[in-house]
Design a protein around this motif. Sequence first.
Motif, PDB file in Angstrom:
ATOM      1  N   TYR A 646       0.957  -1.123   0.011  1.00 50.30           N
ATOM      2  CA  TYR A 646      -0.028  -0.034   0.088  1.00 50.30           C
ATOM      3  C   TYR A 646       0.934   1.358  -0.096  1.00 50.30           C
ATOM      4  O   TYR A 646       1.854   1.254   0.569  1.00 50.30           O
ATOM      5  CB  TYR A 646      -1.087   0.212   1.422  1.00 50.30           C
ATOM      6  CG  TYR A 646      -1.921  -1.031   1.060  1.00 50.30           C
ATOM      7  CD1 TYR A 646      -3.258  -0.415   0.628  1.00 50.30           C
ATOM      8  CD2 TYR A 646      -1.875  -2.145   1.777  1.00 50.30           C
ATOM      9  CE1 TYR A 646      -4.216  -1.485   0.356  1.00 50.30           C
ATOM     10  CE2 TYR A 646      -2.863  -3.176   1.642  1.00 50.30           C
ATOM     11  CZ  TYR A 646      -4.079  -2.973   1.071  1.00 50.30           C
ATOM     12  OH  TYR A 646      -5.052  -3.682   0.926  1.00 50.30           O
ATOM     13  N   MET A 647       0.613   2.069  -0.840  1.00 53.54           N
ATOM     14  CA  MET A 647       1.079   3.410  -0.972  1.00 53.54           C
ATOM     15  C   MET A 647       0.403   4.575  -0.109  1.00 53.54           C
ATOM     16  O   MET A 647      -0.788   4.841  -0.377  1.00 53.54           O
ATOM     17  CB  MET A 647       1.458   3.813  -2.299  1.00 53.54           C
ATOM     18  CG  MET A 647       2.205   5.104  -2.488  1.00 53.54           C
ATOM     19  SD  MET A 647       3.986   4.930  -1.528  1.00 53.54           S
ATOM     20  CE  MET A 647       4.759   4.346  -3.176  1.00 53.54           C
ATOM     21  N   MET A 648       0.877   5.238   0.927  1.00 56.18           N
ATOM     22  CA  MET A 648       0.342   6.127   1.530  1.00 56.18           C
ATOM     23  C   MET A 648       0.989   7.541   1.066  1.00 56.18           C
ATOM     24  O   MET A 648       2.026   7.968   1.076  1.00 56.18           O
ATOM     25  CB  MET A 648       0.670   5.977   3.120  1.00 56.18           C
ATOM     26  CG  MET A 648       0.061   4.928   3.884  1.00 56.18           C
ATOM     27  SD  MET A 648      -1.632   4.995   4.248  1.00 56.18           S
ATOM     28  CE  MET A 648      -1.591   6.455   5.407  1.00 56.18           C
ATOM     29  N   ARG A 649      -0.047   8.510   0.571  1.00 54.36           N
ATOM     30  CA  ARG A 649       0.313   9.697  -0.104  1.00 54.36           C
ATOM     31  C   ARG A 649       0.516  10.691   1.193  1.00 54.36           C
ATOM     32  O   ARG A 649       0.024  10.418   2.135  1.00 54.36           O
ATOM     33  CB  ARG A 649      -0.697  10.100  -1.003  1.00 54.36           C
ATOM     34  CG  ARG A 649      -0.827   9.197  -2.231  1.00 54.36           C
ATOM     35  CD  ARG A 649      -1.375   9.876  -3.181  1.00 54.36           C
ATOM     36  NE  ARG A 649      -1.699   9.377  -4.308  1.00 54.36           N
ATOM     37  CZ  ARG A 649      -2.694   8.488  -5.068  1.00 54.36           C
ATOM     38  NH1 ARG A 649      -3.913   8.824  -4.219  1.00 54.36           N
ATOM     39  NH2 ARG A 649      -2.804   8.137  -6.195  1.00 54.36           N
ATOM     40  N   ASN A 652      -2.190  12.792   4.114  1.00 53.43           N
ATOM     41  CA  ASN A 652      -3.335  11.854   4.374  1.00 53.43           C
ATOM     42  C   ASN A 652      -4.349  11.991   2.978  1.00 53.43           C
ATOM     43  O   ASN A 652      -5.541  12.158   3.033  1.00 53.43           O
ATOM     44  CB  ASN A 652      -4.257  12.008   5.558  1.00 53.43           C
ATOM     45  CG  ASN A 652      -3.602  12.004   6.570  1.00 53.43           C
ATOM     46  OD1 ASN A 652      -2.679  10.895   6.766  1.00 53.43           O
ATOM     47  ND2 ASN A 652      -3.582  12.943   7.914  1.00 53.43           N
ATOM     48  N   GLY A 654      -4.982   9.524   1.139  1.00 56.58           N
ATOM     49  CA  GLY A 654      -5.642   8.173   0.518  1.00 56.58           C
ATOM     50  C   GLY A 654      -4.246   7.129   0.624  1.00 56.58           C
ATOM     51  O   GLY A 654      -3.268   7.468   0.547  1.00 56.58           O
ATOM     52  N   ARG A 655      -4.941   5.848   0.874  1.00 52.34           N
ATOM     53  CA  ARG A 655      -3.961   5.031   0.861  1.00 52.34           C
ATOM     54  C   ARG A 655      -4.099   4.112  -0.272  1.00 52.34           C
ATOM     55  O   ARG A 655      -5.448   3.433  -0.341  1.00 52.34           O
ATOM     56  CB  ARG A 655      -4.281   3.905   2.276  1.00 52.34           C
ATOM     57  CG  ARG A 655      -3.435   2.879   2.695  1.00 52.34           C
ATOM     58  CD  ARG A 655      -3.669   2.495   4.050  1.00 52.34           C
ATOM     59  NE  ARG A 655      -2.968   0.961   4.224  1.00 52.34           N
ATOM     60  CZ  ARG A 655      -3.548  -0.152   4.408  1.00 52.34           C
ATOM     61  NH1 ARG A 655      -4.553  -0.155   4.245  1.00 52.34           N
ATOM     62  NH2 ARG A 655      -2.866  -1.261   4.638  1.00 52.34           N
ATOM     63  N   LYS A 656      -3.415   4.021  -1.256  1.00 53.74           N
ATOM     64  CA  LYS A 656      -3.631   3.165  -2.396  1.00 53.74           C
ATOM     65  C   LYS A 656      -2.899   1.696  -2.547  1.00 53.74           C
ATOM     66  O   LYS A 656      -1.648   1.672  -2.342  1.00 53.74           O
ATOM     67  CB  LYS A 656      -2.965   4.287  -3.779  1.00 53.74           C
ATOM     68  CG  LYS A 656      -3.121   3.520  -5.097  1.00 53.74           C
ATOM     69  CD  LYS A 656      -2.589   4.610  -6.097  1.00 53.74           C
ATOM     70  CE  LYS A 656      -2.665   4.106  -7.251  1.00 53.74           C
ATOM     71  NZ  LYS A 656      -3.913   3.738  -8.059  1.00 53.74           N
ATOM     72  N   TYR A 683       6.384   9.934   0.904  1.00 52.06           N
ATOM     73  CA  TYR A 683       5.189   8.838   0.621  1.00 52.06           C
ATOM     74  C   TYR A 683       5.744   7.446   1.469  1.00 52.06           C
ATOM     75  O   TYR A 683       7.031   7.293   1.709  1.00 52.06           O
ATOM     76  CB  TYR A 683       5.461   8.586  -0.804  1.00 52.06           C
ATOM     77  CG  TYR A 683       4.726   9.516  -1.606  1.00 52.06           C
ATOM     78  CD1 TYR A 683       5.091  10.819  -2.018  1.00 52.06           C
ATOM     79  CD2 TYR A 683       3.787   9.385  -2.421  1.00 52.06           C
ATOM     80  CE1 TYR A 683       4.769  11.811  -2.415  1.00 52.06           C
ATOM     81  CE2 TYR A 683       3.018  10.212  -3.428  1.00 52.06           C
ATOM     82  CZ  TYR A 683       3.507  11.585  -3.474  1.00 52.06           C
ATOM     83  OH  TYR A 683       2.793  12.339  -4.032  1.00 52.06           O
ATOM     84  N   ARG A 684       4.780   6.765   1.898  1.00 52.67           N
ATOM     85  CA  ARG A 684       5.179   5.695   2.869  1.00 52.67           C
ATOM     86  C   ARG A 684       4.546   4.174   2.038  1.00 52.67           C
ATOM     87  O   ARG A 684       3.490   4.197   1.779  1.00 52.67           O
ATOM     88  CB  ARG A 684       4.374   5.589   4.186  1.00 52.67           C
ATOM     89  CG  ARG A 684       5.018   6.924   4.941  1.00 52.67           C
ATOM     90  CD  ARG A 684       4.037   7.164   6.147  1.00 52.67           C
ATOM     91  NE  ARG A 684       4.603   8.533   6.727  1.00 52.67           N
ATOM     92  CZ  ARG A 684       5.520   8.499   7.512  1.00 52.67           C
ATOM     93  NH1 ARG A 684       6.392   7.532   7.998  1.00 52.67           N
ATOM     94  NH2 ARG A 684       5.897   9.776   7.906  1.00 52.67           N
ATOM     95  N   GLU A 686       3.860   0.714   2.628  1.00 50.56           N
ATOM     96  CA  GLU A 686       3.700  -0.509   3.588  1.00 50.56           C
ATOM     97  C   GLU A 686       3.750  -1.741   3.153  1.00 50.56           C
ATOM     98  O   GLU A 686       2.856  -1.957   1.959  1.00 50.56           O
ATOM     99  CB  GLU A 686       2.169  -0.113   4.224  1.00 50.56           C
ATOM    100  CG  GLU A 686       2.055   1.001   4.920  1.00 50.56           C
ATOM    101  CD  GLU A 686       0.681   1.273   5.413  1.00 50.56           C
ATOM    102  OE1 GLU A 686       0.569   2.423   5.940  1.00 50.56           O
ATOM    103  OE2 GLU A 686      -0.114   0.445   5.380  1.00 50.56           O
ATOM    104  N   GLU A 698       8.045  -0.561   6.285  1.00 52.50           N
ATOM    105  CA  GLU A 698       7.448   0.729   6.095  1.00 52.50           C
ATOM    106  C   GLU A 698       8.652   1.481   5.210  1.00 52.50           C
ATOM    107  O   GLU A 698       9.494   1.780   6.052  1.00 52.50           O
ATOM    108  CB  GLU A 698       6.828   1.618   7.087  1.00 52.50           C
ATOM    109  CG  GLU A 698       6.223   2.851   6.480  1.00 52.50           C
ATOM    110  CD  GLU A 698       5.340   3.828   7.481  1.00 52.50           C
ATOM    111  OE1 GLU A 698       4.197   3.719   7.526  1.00 52.50           O
ATOM    112  OE2 GLU A 698       6.242   4.532   8.262  1.00 52.50           O
TER     113      GLU A 698
END
Lengths: 775, 305
Positions: A646-649, A652, A654-656, A683-684, A686, A698
């Motif tokens: 999952y990519m966290m922008r 906050n 959205g978690r794509k 950008y994180r 997961e 992460e």
Amino acid sequence: MSFLNSALLGLSALFAVPLIIHLLNRRRYRVLPWAAMEFLMLAYQRTRRRMRMESLLLLLLRCAIPILLALAVARPRLGQASALPLDRTGSHHILILDRSYSMGYQEEGIRRPFDRLKGWADGIVGQIAAGGADRVSLILVDDRVTTPLRGELSLTQVRKTLSEFLAPSDGRARLLPALKAAQTLAGKEEEPARIYVISDFQKSFIEAAPEDPEGERGPDSALVDVLGDFHDQGIPVVFLPVAPRGVVQNSIVRDLSLDPSNAVARIPATVRATVIHRGPAGREVLATMTLDGENPVNRPLNLQPGEATEVRFPIRFLEPGYHAIEVSLTEDGLPIDDVRRLVIEVRDRIRVLCVEGGQGDPEEDPLLRPGFLYRNLLDPLADLDASEIQPGQERLRTFDVQLVDELRFQSDPNYFKDVDIIALLDFSGPREELAKRLKDFVHRGGGLLVAPGQDSLPDLYNLRLFRKGQGGARGEEAEEAGPLPLRLLEIRGFRGQLGRGKGGTIPDHYATPRIADPDSPYLRDFFEEQNLDKVLEAMPVYRYFATDVRSQPKATRVVLELDQADDPERLPLLAIRDYGRGTCALLTSNPTKQPDRWNELDQLYIALPLLHRLARGLAQQDQTHLNRLVGQALQTWIEGIPDSLYMMRPGNQGRKPLPLPLQIKDGNARMEAFHGTYKAGIYRLELSFSDKTHPDQELLFAVNPDPDEGVLDYVSAATLQQDFPKVEIQAELRLEKPDVVQAGTSEMGRLLMMLMLMVGISEALLAGRLGRRRQ
Amino acid sequence: MASTGLTKRKYLDPQVLDSIKRLDLRARLVVEGFVSGMHDSPYKGYSVEFAQHREYVQGDDIRFVDWKVYAKSDRIYIKEFEEETNLKAMLFLDQSESMTYGEARSKFDYGATMAASLAHLIQQQHDSVGLTLFDEESRCTLPPSTSRAQLNTILHHLTDAEATRKTKIGDILHELSDRGGRKGLIIVISDLFDDPESILAGLRHLRHVGHDVLVFHVMDRDEVEFPFERMTLFKGMEQMPELLVDPKSLREAYLKEVQSFEESIRKGCQALKIDYIRTITDQGLEVVLTSYLAKRSHLLKGGRR
């Protein structure tokens, strides 16, 4: 004449319907013997002409209705030659709107360029006749080119899109790709196109991507060519510069780096940030650094116009893993470039695998073997507990050294796991499979130190790590063949027993090292610590491998070379070659403690800084994939094969979920490129592993705005006119009357529709009149 | 169809006989209810029915002196009586092709019924009646007769009539006028589809020789109203050409032509003192005849007084 909806012309075939009905009616009749034929004939002869005329007129009117309807909906357009006083419509207005982050510059008393852009775009759309045949295309340009509207007829939709999509982004803009997109759009529509470019027109907007940062730059020649094409095609292009008026000043955190870049936990390092300032006067700002958003460290800066100021922050990473460093300035009119972020993958220690070659004397003291020397030099505190280590000695805990003999290493691929540097010490030569692994290891970012010795076979090295054939390949093929910096030749120098031990002698003639590349980062410590470079140049080197400098690949840099009076050739001692994302170093004379030593470089005060520096250089991690610009893709290798990504922008947003990686090699996976880096920030990524072979992790990526966009170096209208003489420059938006803006075409759709209505009414009246007469 | 019926009647099969019987019955039914007396005679003389007194003049037959009036008034008056002549009526029926038009009832059927009815009526009055069937020429002529067999003979000729030719009424009327003989009543039953000038010339000729002429103009409802809607191919009878036309578009002009024709005939007849009666085949024949004969009788009586 041309048509806006030429496909609808087919409707005109409906004109045949009344004809067919007429003919069918004539075919379908009853037969009646008639007595009063004389009266009928008399009536017919008297009314025949009038009846024929009326019937013909009615038929013509009925046939004309579908033809006029088809023409009306197909919307014919007369050329400029038409003298008819028609409502002139039918242009294709292509608006190229710069939405780069510099458009958001806002200073007190200065109207934001973005707001002027919106006003001007609304003004242009406003002067397009509502309900006409004008088409509008919108091209938004920043780090990418998007076309939310293509040939839109509805002005309501255009205004809605303008209000929805227009907001300054975090990217930078270049005009050339936008004009190419406009070229494509103009070619797709039949209407004559007219292109408006609304931008603050920074130099970077119209200049080519820099190949040489120091070189002279001007308007992109490709851009001039495209504009010339538009001119030749009769497509007018209007530049509408909306640069802010007044005194503009902006400070930018331009560069952010870590020194040393290969960060190791608990080892102090330095964060270097370069700040540039643009404006008429200096400015005092406060620079703040945070690590993972915490522990802010402030530095006051006195920025001078046009000068780059470097600010340093000491840093120490307590834990290995991914860390985000952020340096920010006191906010100014363009806040987005006042912050810069750097993501660093911090290692616990740099892991070095020393592979010892040579059979040697079985009775030889193992402490004299090269591996032992390397281990002691790189990890001198290996035998101490953490509590025994004194303050200031942390640097000596940088490396974690393992020893393995050549036979095991040749046969067991597992030694490549969890290792950052492999040192081949007096190694005979790699087998073919091992050579492949070594090449792949370096290519993916590993460090390789080749220090051949008495038992090394140069032909094997050359064959498997330098090039495929013996002297066949040249150029790029040779470079791709293997990571070895230079082709090895024969051993040269003193061949007898050296004086250390067993009664050997010290030769009178020897070579001495000489610094060939003073700027090499591999020697930085030498210039910083007590003139070690001078001492190094006095160290004797008795024996060495000659190398073929004539076949030196482009990527190879000789850092140290030998000064040998008897040998006029250039004799590299230490050569470095970047190979893929990793580096390979060749040390042609290997330091050892053995009696038949090749040199005196094993002296602690030389060997320690030299090897440390060399090893840190080899362990240099390419972290560019973790630090990208807005619009660039994110991609990395992952240890293990995750089950979900999952990519966290940032912010906050959205978690794509990302697709699972397809490219898997040696138990590692390569994530699919993520292109959604529209916003600057952290950008994180997961990762989770259901088989628990790896802990859930992460990964961090820093996405920064392109600092070139924040330079705010605007091109004046006069310069624009000079550089682009075929383009109309409007420093102020001149709203033209519709017949001027839409000159060149006359759309007859509405006229024909009215004509059709009139024909329809006439038909109804005539049919009614005839009907009444027949009753 | 009338033509099919006519073909069958030609051979006098049972259906033909039945048809004659029906005609006879039909004529009788029509005649009953209005017959109350005989035709007025246009001549006055010494007959049975008293007409008026007038003063004696020299040369008068003294047989007709009304002596009773002389005794009362000492003046000599002569009694005049209405002449009781034997009416000689000639039915003059058009059997041209145009008379076959009509779906429920052709104009010829209607005219034949009318002729049979009038023949029956005239015979009931003990007058002599004859028949002429014509188209472009005279096809059949029965001289007037008072015999009982005359009516049957007329009916046979009517059923045998075949309508296939053109008509030339004017010529036929001239021919009839030229035959001479005693003046009588000429009853023309036709659709009059001919040149109106020619027809009126013929009628004028008849009047000229002293005949009392009655014209029954028989028309079909379609011919009077032209009610057709659909595209129609009109196939002309009597060798007229055919015409494919939208009837609605022609109706107005056609009706004008028909009205103009009727008007010219009507005015011509009026000028010649000829009774002109336009009938339409869907009108009840008894109504037509009753109303006409009553009106005629009333007029004749009024004129005599």
